[in-house]
Design a protein around this motif. Structure first.
Motif, PDB file in Angstrom:
ATOM      1  N   ALA B  98       0.830  -1.218   0.000  1.00  0.00           N
ATOM      2  CA  ALA B  98       0.000   0.000   0.000  1.00  0.00           C
ATOM      3  C   ALA B  98       0.859   1.261   0.000  1.00  0.00           C
ATOM      4  O   ALA B  98       0.490   2.279  -0.581  1.00  0.00           O
ATOM      5  CB  ALA B  98      -0.928   0.001   1.221  1.00  0.00           C
ATOM      6  N   MET B  99       2.043   1.183   0.641  1.00  0.00           N
ATOM      7  CA  MET B  99       2.938   2.338   0.698  1.00  0.00           C
ATOM      8  C   MET B  99       3.888   2.385  -0.499  1.00  0.00           C
ATOM      9  O   MET B  99       4.823   3.182  -0.519  1.00  0.00           O
ATOM     10  CB  MET B  99       3.754   2.328   1.999  1.00  0.00           C
ATOM     11  N   GLY B 100       3.688   1.489  -1.459  1.00  0.00           N
ATOM     12  CA  GLY B 100       4.499   1.531  -2.678  1.00  0.00           C
ATOM     13  C   GLY B 100       5.817   0.781  -2.583  1.00  0.00           C
ATOM     14  O   GLY B 100       6.716   0.986  -3.383  1.00  0.00           O
ATOM     15  N   ILE B 101       5.938  -0.079  -1.590  1.00  0.00           N
ATOM     16  CA  ILE B 101       7.165  -0.865  -1.470  1.00  0.00           C
ATOM     17  C   ILE B 101       6.973  -2.163  -2.269  1.00  0.00           C
ATOM     18  O   ILE B 101       5.980  -2.874  -2.076  1.00  0.00           O
ATOM     19  CB  ILE B 101       7.460  -1.181   0.023  1.00  0.00           C
ATOM     20  N   GLY B 102       7.922  -2.436  -3.150  1.00  0.00           N
ATOM     21  CA  GLY B 102       7.739  -3.585  -4.043  1.00  0.00           C
ATOM     22  C   GLY B 102       8.748  -4.697  -3.864  1.00  0.00           C
ATOM     23  O   GLY B 102       8.541  -5.823  -4.323  1.00  0.00           O
ATOM     24  N   ASN B 103       9.871  -4.390  -3.209  1.00  0.00           N
ATOM     25  CA  ASN B 103      10.882  -5.433  -2.982  1.00  0.00           C
ATOM     26  C   ASN B 103      10.821  -5.844  -1.515  1.00  0.00           C
ATOM     27  O   ASN B 103      10.921  -4.994  -0.629  1.00  0.00           O
ATOM     28  CB  ASN B 103      12.303  -4.914  -3.234  1.00  0.00           C
ATOM     29  N   ILE B 104      10.669  -7.148  -1.275  1.00  0.00           N
ATOM     30  CA  ILE B 104      10.708  -7.620   0.118  1.00  0.00           C
ATOM     31  C   ILE B 104      11.664  -8.800   0.198  1.00  0.00           C
ATOM     32  O   ILE B 104      11.633  -9.704  -0.642  1.00  0.00           O
ATOM     33  CB  ILE B 104       9.316  -8.028   0.650  1.00  0.00           C
ATOM     34  N   LEU B 105      12.529  -8.765   1.215  1.00  0.00           N
ATOM     35  CA  LEU B 105      13.525  -9.810   1.410  1.00  0.00           C
ATOM     36  C   LEU B 105      13.111 -10.677   2.599  1.00  0.00           C
ATOM     37  O   LEU B 105      12.878 -10.168   3.699  1.00  0.00           O
ATOM     38  CB  LEU B 105      14.892  -9.171   1.683  1.00  0.00           C
ATOM     39  N   CYS B 106      13.011 -11.984   2.360  1.00  0.00           N
ATOM     40  CA  CYS B 106      12.529 -12.921   3.393  1.00  0.00           C
ATOM     41  C   CYS B 106      13.688 -13.560   4.156  1.00  0.00           C
ATOM     42  O   CYS B 106      14.546 -14.204   3.563  1.00  0.00           O
ATOM     43  CB  CYS B 106      11.732 -14.046   2.737  1.00  0.00           C
ATOM     44  N   LEU B 107      13.657 -13.411   5.462  1.00  0.00           N
ATOM     45  CA  LEU B 107      14.715 -13.960   6.316  1.00  0.00           C
ATOM     46  C   LEU B 107      14.107 -14.630   7.536  1.00  0.00           C
ATOM     47  O   LEU B 107      13.008 -14.269   7.953  1.00  0.00           O
ATOM     48  CB  LEU B 107      15.624 -12.828   6.820  1.00  0.00           C
ATOM     49  N   SER B 108      14.855 -15.578   8.112  1.00  0.00           N
ATOM     50  CA  SER B 108      14.371 -16.110   9.393  1.00  0.00           C
ATOM     51  C   SER B 108      14.779 -15.141  10.497  1.00  0.00           C
ATOM     52  O   SER B 108      14.041 -14.911  11.444  1.00  0.00           O
ATOM     53  CB  SER B 108      14.908 -17.522   9.650  1.00  0.00           C
TER      54      SER B 108
END
Lengths: 217, 305
Positions: B98-108
């Motif tokens: 919703a805030m326009g963030i398109g890259n997300i990095l998945c970590l434990s």
């Protein structure tokens, strides 16, 4: 399988006793005796320490298995000495504390912390092998539980902290996933590791609320 | 294109990508993040915002990303599964999009034991591979984990980390394959100092054709002082620092200059390795050095797409 316990610091025990002057002590003849946390000699040592700090011990006993329903009869037999006490100190796991609490009509306080249901890996070295999550994953992990033996409970492990077979949390802890991978290799089941394991159903674990079951005999 | 972020465009164009990292403050101030965003903007294609790294409480990654975005930076929101269950994670994914963030990095995430609240309860409801799978499901099928529909689109460019130096070494490539299967689009690796070992890992990656299915950005951490190099070697799990680097840092007249030189040489070698599509510069606390490293590596100016 054994319920692994350790003793609370004496200060914590005396703090929970508060104003109670007269104390009755109960030990357990099963797990707590084996682990030297609540057998006869530990009960007598607790008696000595309490008396040294000015408390009066009205009596003591070591119940063969404190978590058993026979605890009720044991308390009835000792009723005279128990009645003289303001409270009961229980040197067993939390199962025993709760059983005594159920049948006693005075306050009951624990001396031990209940750590885990353990397995004696080598003499005197107990490890935790099952979290009792209620939804067993051992079929795909070569009989080694990642839920309890991986610090992050990873189901698609190992994480980047696995180095030389050890967990990043402590060099004393083997990486559960290293063990799983080695064992799967020995079993010729490495292909199991290619599968993406979906999110787990934790509803059967303590997070789903207190668990109970009715067994038809 | 999956999310049309700047990072995705650069990688899809075939250019050698550059990303950097910025850690949010241990407080409420916004100037630090904004200033770093402004400084890094011309030198990077995207900037990662860490999520309570090393389990130390900081401003949340989502807010940090918004601050960077206000400076025109394409943020990469890091998300760890240590502190949030599947409800909170999916909720924050919606908020981020919703805030326009398109890259997300998945970590434990680093274990809470290493942070400033070691007595906290680690959540770990799902793991990083399952988080990747969750985002792919939200993006491609429009569904939450439970199978219910998400309203609106969830355009995401999904990232994950991989540590080529962790053990068991041979299994690391299998785990990468698993992350690809779960739906990852790009990988940022743990810091590379031992280039030959990294190259061996990349060889195994290309042998399996995995470099055709995911963009791999090799991680680098510039060394400021010999003490830092020793600390990285001895205390950071899964980082391997060759003795040669320690010796060079010991002998250096100006440690920082030598450190930058070493990183420059590593980047030069990384550019030559098949399957490496970019570099991820983790200079947390020393972000001002990033422009110099990028220029020295011949990676400036950045493509404008």
């Amino acid at each position: 399988m054994i319920t692994v316990t350790n003793q609370k610091p004496l200060e914590e025990v005396t703090e929970s006793l508060g104003q109670c002057q007269r104390v009755y002590i109960i030990g357990c003849g099963t797990c707590a005796t084996m682990l030297h946390t609540g057998g006869k000699s530990e009960v007598l040592e607790m008696k000595r320490q309490l008396e040294e700090s000015g408390k009066q011990v009205t009596g003591w006993m070591v119940i063969p298995t404190a978590c058993d329903a026979l605890t009720r009869e044991a308390l009835a037999e000792e009723a005279a000495d128990v009645a003289k006490a303001d409270c009961i100190l229980v040197m067993s796991c939390a199962f025993g504390v709760q059983t005594v609490s159920l049948y006693a009509d005075i306050a009951v306080y624990p001396v031990l912390n209940t750590l885990f249901i353990g397995k004696e890996e080598s003499p005197g070295h107990f490890i935790e092998v099952c979290a009792q999550c209620g939804n067993c994953v051992l079929a795909r992990t070569a009989g080694i539980c990642p839920i309890i033996r991986c610090a992050k409970s990873l189901q698609n492990g190992p994480c980047g902290g696995s180095v030389e077979g050890k967990c990043e949390v402590s060099p004393d802890i083997p990486c559960a996933w290293q063990l799983i991978i080695e064992r799967l290799g020995e079993l010729g089941q490495m292909d199991v590791l290619e599968e993406v394991v979906p999110p787990k159903d934790w509803d059967t674990s303590p997070s789903g609320g207190p668990r109970h079951i009715v067994v038809q005999y | 294109m999956k999310a049309e972020t700047n990072l995705e465009k650069v990688l899809e164009s075939g250019a050698f990508a550059v990303t950097a990292e910025a850690g949010p403050p241990k407080g409420t101030g916004t100037r630090g993040m904004s200033r770093r965003g402004e400084m890094l903007l011309p030198y990077c294609d995207a900037v990662n915002v860490t999520d309570n790294q090393t389990a130390i409480v900081r401003m949340c990654s989502l807010a940090g990303c918004v601050l960077l975005k206000q400076q025109g930076v394409d943020p990469v929101m890091q998300m760890v599964t240590r502190d949030r269950n599947r409800i909170a994670l999916q909720s924050d994914i919606l908020g981020a999009v919703a805030m326009g963030i398109g890259n997300i990095l998945c970590l434990s995430g680093d274990h809470q034991k290493f942070g400033n609240h070691p007595s906290a309860k680690g959540v770990f409801d799902i793991d990083s591979v399952q988080l990747i799978q969750t985002m792919k499901k939200m993006r491609d099928e429009g569904l939450f984990i439970c199978g219910e529909e998400v309203s609106g689109r969830v355009p995401l460019f999904i990232g994950a980390a991989e540590n080529p130096y962790a053990d068991p070494f041979e299994f690391r490539v299998t785990r990468l394959a698993k992350k690809i299967k779960a739906g990852v689009d790009f990988i940022q690796t743990q810091a590379v100092y031992d280039v030959p070992k990294f190259a061996r890992w990349m060889q195994m990656v290309t042998d399996r054709g995995l470099d055709q299915q995911v963009h791999i950005l090799a991680g680098v951490i510039p060394i400021r002082a010999v003490g830092m190099a020793r600390y990285m070697r001895d205390s950071v799990s899964g980082v391997s620092v060759p003795d040669e680097i320690i010796t060079r840092m010991e002998k250096a007249k100006e440690a920082k200059v030598e450190g930058v030189k070493i990183i420059g040489e590593i980047i030069e070698q990384l550019k030559e390795i098949t399957g490496v599509h970019g570099v991820h510069i983790m200079a947390v606390g020393w972000e001002e050095i990033v422009p110099e490293i990028v220029e020295a590596a011949g990676l400036y100016p950045r493509p404008l797409l």
